[in-house]
Design a protein around this motif. Sequence first.
Motif, PDB file in Angstrom:
ATOM      1  N   MET A 283       0.836  -1.195   0.000  1.00 17.89           N
ATOM      2  CA  MET A 283       0.000   0.000   0.000  1.00 17.89           C
ATOM      3  C   MET A 283       0.869   1.244   0.000  1.00 17.89           C
ATOM      4  O   MET A 283       1.947   1.269   0.610  1.00 17.89           O
ATOM      5  N   VAL A 284       0.372   2.264  -0.684  1.00 21.57           N
ATOM      6  CA  VAL A 284       1.032   3.558  -0.746  1.00 21.57           C
ATOM      7  C   VAL A 284       0.077   4.587  -0.143  1.00 21.57           C
ATOM      8  O   VAL A 284      -1.105   4.617  -0.490  1.00 21.57           O
ATOM      9  N   PHE A 285       0.605   5.396   0.758  1.00 22.25           N
ATOM     10  CA  PHE A 285      -0.155   6.473   1.376  1.00 22.25           C
ATOM     11  C   PHE A 285       0.546   7.792   1.075  1.00 22.25           C
ATOM     12  O   PHE A 285       1.780   7.851   1.093  1.00 22.25           O
ATOM     13  N   GLU A 286      -0.233   8.833   0.823  1.00 18.69           N
ATOM     14  CA  GLU A 286       0.338  10.162   0.613  1.00 18.69           C
ATOM     15  C   GLU A 286      -0.414  11.164   1.465  1.00 18.69           C
ATOM     16  O   GLU A 286      -1.640  11.147   1.533  1.00 18.69           O
ATOM     17  N   ALA A 287       0.344  12.024   2.117  1.00 15.25           N
ATOM     18  CA  ALA A 287      -0.243  13.122   2.894  1.00 15.25           C
ATOM     19  C   ALA A 287       0.204  14.428   2.268  1.00 15.25           C
ATOM     20  O   ALA A 287       1.362  14.569   1.866  1.00 15.25           O
ATOM     21  N   VAL A 288      -0.712  15.380   2.191  1.00 17.25           N
ATOM     22  CA  VAL A 288      -0.419  16.717   1.686  1.00 17.25           C
ATOM     23  C   VAL A 288      -0.971  17.715   2.696  1.00 17.25           C
ATOM     24  O   VAL A 288      -2.099  17.561   3.177  1.00 17.25           O
ATOM     25  N   ALA A 289      -0.165  18.719   3.032  1.00 19.21           N
ATOM     26  CA  ALA A 289      -0.591  19.739   3.988  1.00 19.21           C
ATOM     27  C   ALA A 289       0.112  21.056   3.649  1.00 19.21           C
ATOM     28  O   ALA A 289       1.113  21.069   2.930  1.00 19.21           O
ATOM     29  N   PRO A 290      -0.409  22.164   4.185  1.00 19.57           N
ATOM     30  CA  PRO A 290       0.215  23.454   3.903  1.00 19.57           C
ATOM     31  C   PRO A 290       1.555  23.656   4.600  1.00 19.57           C
ATOM     32  O   PRO A 290       2.322  24.534   4.222  1.00 19.57           O
ATOM     33  N   ASN A 291       1.861  22.830   5.624  1.00 14.16           N
ATOM     34  CA  ASN A 291       3.160  22.974   6.285  1.00 14.16           C
ATOM     35  C   ASN A 291       3.842  21.619   6.430  1.00 14.16           C
ATOM     36  O   ASN A 291       3.194  20.579   6.457  1.00 14.16           O
ATOM     37  N   LYS A 292       5.155  21.681   6.526  1.00 12.42           N
ATOM     38  CA  LYS A 292       5.976  20.467   6.556  1.00 12.42           C
ATOM     39  C   LYS A 292       5.680  19.600   7.781  1.00 12.42           C
ATOM     40  O   LYS A 292       5.550  18.382   7.678  1.00 12.42           O
TER      41      LYS A 292
ATOM     42  N   GLU B 241      11.219  11.261   1.715  1.00  6.51           N
ATOM     43  CA  GLU B 241      11.483  12.604   2.212  1.00  6.51           C
ATOM     44  C   GLU B 241      10.289  13.506   1.897  1.00  6.51           C
ATOM     45  O   GLU B 241       9.604  13.304   0.885  1.00  6.51           O
ATOM     46  N   ILE B 242      10.046  14.478   2.731  1.00  4.14           N
ATOM     47  CA  ILE B 242       8.976  15.448   2.489  1.00  4.14           C
ATOM     48  C   ILE B 242       9.420  16.381   1.372  1.00  4.14           C
ATOM     49  O   ILE B 242      10.560  16.844   1.355  1.00  4.14           O
ATOM     50  N   SER B 243       8.512  16.617   0.426  1.00  5.46           N
ATOM     51  CA  SER B 243       8.851  17.507  -0.688  1.00  5.46           C
ATOM     52  C   SER B 243       7.856  18.660  -0.767  1.00  5.46           C
ATOM     53  O   SER B 243       6.685  18.524  -0.423  1.00  5.46           O
ATOM     54  N   GLU B 244       8.351  19.786  -1.234  1.00  3.98           N
ATOM     55  CA  GLU B 244       7.510  20.967  -1.420  1.00  3.98           C
ATOM     56  C   GLU B 244       6.826  20.871  -2.783  1.00  3.98           C
ATOM     57  O   GLU B 244       7.421  20.401  -3.747  1.00  3.98           O
ATOM     58  N   MET B 245       5.576  21.313  -2.827  1.00  2.68           N
ATOM     59  CA  MET B 245       4.795  21.231  -4.064  1.00  2.68           C
ATOM     60  C   MET B 245       4.166  22.580  -4.371  1.00  2.68           C
ATOM     61  O   MET B 245       3.803  23.319  -3.457  1.00  2.68           O
ATOM     62  N   GLU B 246       3.982  22.857  -5.639  1.00  5.02           N
ATOM     63  CA  GLU B 246       3.234  24.027  -6.080  1.00  5.02           C
ATOM     64  C   GLU B 246       1.813  23.602  -6.422  1.00  5.02           C
ATOM     65  O   GLU B 246       1.611  22.586  -7.092  1.00  5.02           O
ATOM     66  N   ASN B 247       0.830  24.333  -5.923  1.00  7.07           N
ATOM     67  CA  ASN B 247      -0.589  24.099  -6.216  1.00  7.07           C
ATOM     68  C   ASN B 247      -1.028  22.643  -6.010  1.00  7.07           C
ATOM     69  O   ASN B 247      -1.588  22.036  -6.917  1.00  7.07           O
ATOM     70  N   PRO B 248      -0.820  22.091  -4.823  1.00 11.41           N
ATOM     71  CA  PRO B 248      -1.210  20.693  -4.614  1.00 11.41           C
ATOM     72  C   PRO B 248      -2.724  20.480  -4.601  1.00 11.41           C
ATOM     73  O   PRO B 248      -3.191  19.388  -4.907  1.00 11.41           O
TER      74      PRO B 248
ATOM     75  N   GLY C  40       2.413  23.696  -0.867  1.00 15.75           N
ATOM     76  CA  GLY C  40       2.178  22.708   0.165  1.00 15.75           C
ATOM     77  C   GLY C  40       3.342  21.737   0.253  1.00 15.75           C
ATOM     78  O   GLY C  40       4.349  21.891  -0.444  1.00 15.75           O
ATOM     79  N   PHE C  41       3.167  20.752   1.105  1.00 12.94           N
ATOM     80  CA  PHE C  41       4.201  19.751   1.304  1.00 12.94           C
ATOM     81  C   PHE C  41       3.568  18.368   1.208  1.00 12.94           C
ATOM     82  O   PHE C  41       2.408  18.176   1.573  1.00 12.94           O
ATOM     83  N   SER C  42       4.336  17.420   0.693  1.00 11.85           N
ATOM     84  CA  SER C  42       3.832  16.074   0.461  1.00 11.85           C
ATOM     85  C   SER C  42       4.836  15.060   0.993  1.00 11.85           C
ATOM     86  O   SER C  42       6.049  15.271   0.936  1.00 11.85           O
ATOM     87  N   GLN C  43       4.291  13.964   1.506  1.00 11.34           N
ATOM     88  CA  GLN C  43       5.127  12.838   1.908  1.00 11.34           C
ATOM     89  C   GLN C  43       4.407  11.554   1.541  1.00 11.34           C
ATOM     90  O   GLN C  43       3.183  11.458   1.663  1.00 11.34           O
ATOM     91  N   VAL C  44       5.177  10.582   1.095  1.00 11.09           N
ATOM     92  CA  VAL C  44       4.641   9.283   0.702  1.00 11.09           C
ATOM     93  C   VAL C  44       5.238   8.219   1.616  1.00 11.09           C
ATOM     94  O   VAL C  44       6.408   8.287   1.993  1.00 11.09           O
ATOM     95  N   CYS C  45       4.404   7.253   1.965  1.00 11.16           N
ATOM     96  CA  CYS C  45       4.857   6.097   2.739  1.00 11.16           C
ATOM     97  C   CYS C  45       4.396   4.835   2.019  1.00 11.16           C
ATOM     98  O   CYS C  45       3.226   4.723   1.656  1.00 11.16           O
ATOM     99  N   GLU C  46       5.315   3.922   1.798  1.00  9.43           N
ATOM    100  CA  GLU C  46       4.994   2.613   1.220  1.00  9.43           C
ATOM    101  C   GLU C  46       5.095   1.586   2.335  1.00  9.43           C
ATOM    102  O   GLU C  46       6.050   1.596   3.110  1.00  9.43           O
ATOM    103  N   ILE C  47       4.094   0.712   2.396  1.00  7.91           N
ATOM    104  CA  ILE C  47       4.139  -0.358   3.392  1.00  7.91           C
ATOM    105  C   ILE C  47       3.805  -1.692   2.740  1.00  7.91           C
ATOM    106  O   ILE C  47       3.110  -1.745   1.733  1.00  7.91           O
ATOM    107  N   ARG C  48       4.327  -2.735   3.342  1.00  6.43           N
ATOM    108  CA  ARG C  48       3.942  -4.100   3.004  1.00  6.43           C
ATOM    109  C   ARG C  48       3.338  -4.691   4.261  1.00  6.43           C
ATOM    110  O   ARG C  48       3.915  -4.574   5.345  1.00  6.43           O
TER     111      ARG C  48
END
Length: 133
Positions: free
Chosen positions: A7-16, A45-52, A59-67
Amino acid sequence: MTIKLWMVFEAVAPNKQGVENSLQDHIEMLSGDDGVQIKEKTFDEISEMENPHPGLEKGFSQVCEIRTEIDDFSKVIQTVINYGPTYVQIEGPDEINMDLKDAQESLQQVVDTMHQYANSGAGGMLISRASDE
């Protein structure tokens, strides 16, 4: 029967900090869920995004992959509904056999969730479509 998922999860928020905390908390809740065993987890790693999102210029985005390994298919359905991964893939076993009771319970979980969404005003359908006569 144990079912293996990626599974892949992604979080996006206005701050890191918001991204990092929310995604870690979300995965921690999942890891404490009965019947779910996280075997691997990788946070990017958390990355900065334009117009998420509309209305959010930066905003800022982070992805987590789990098994994971999950006890049965009904629990797989419940986990996907409750934790909302961005992407999910069944990695094993090659074949899943279930009796009618388990299939019915899995399907009913989806129905119950759709009714919860509809009742909360988030969408869904509580009436039948007109027949094509």
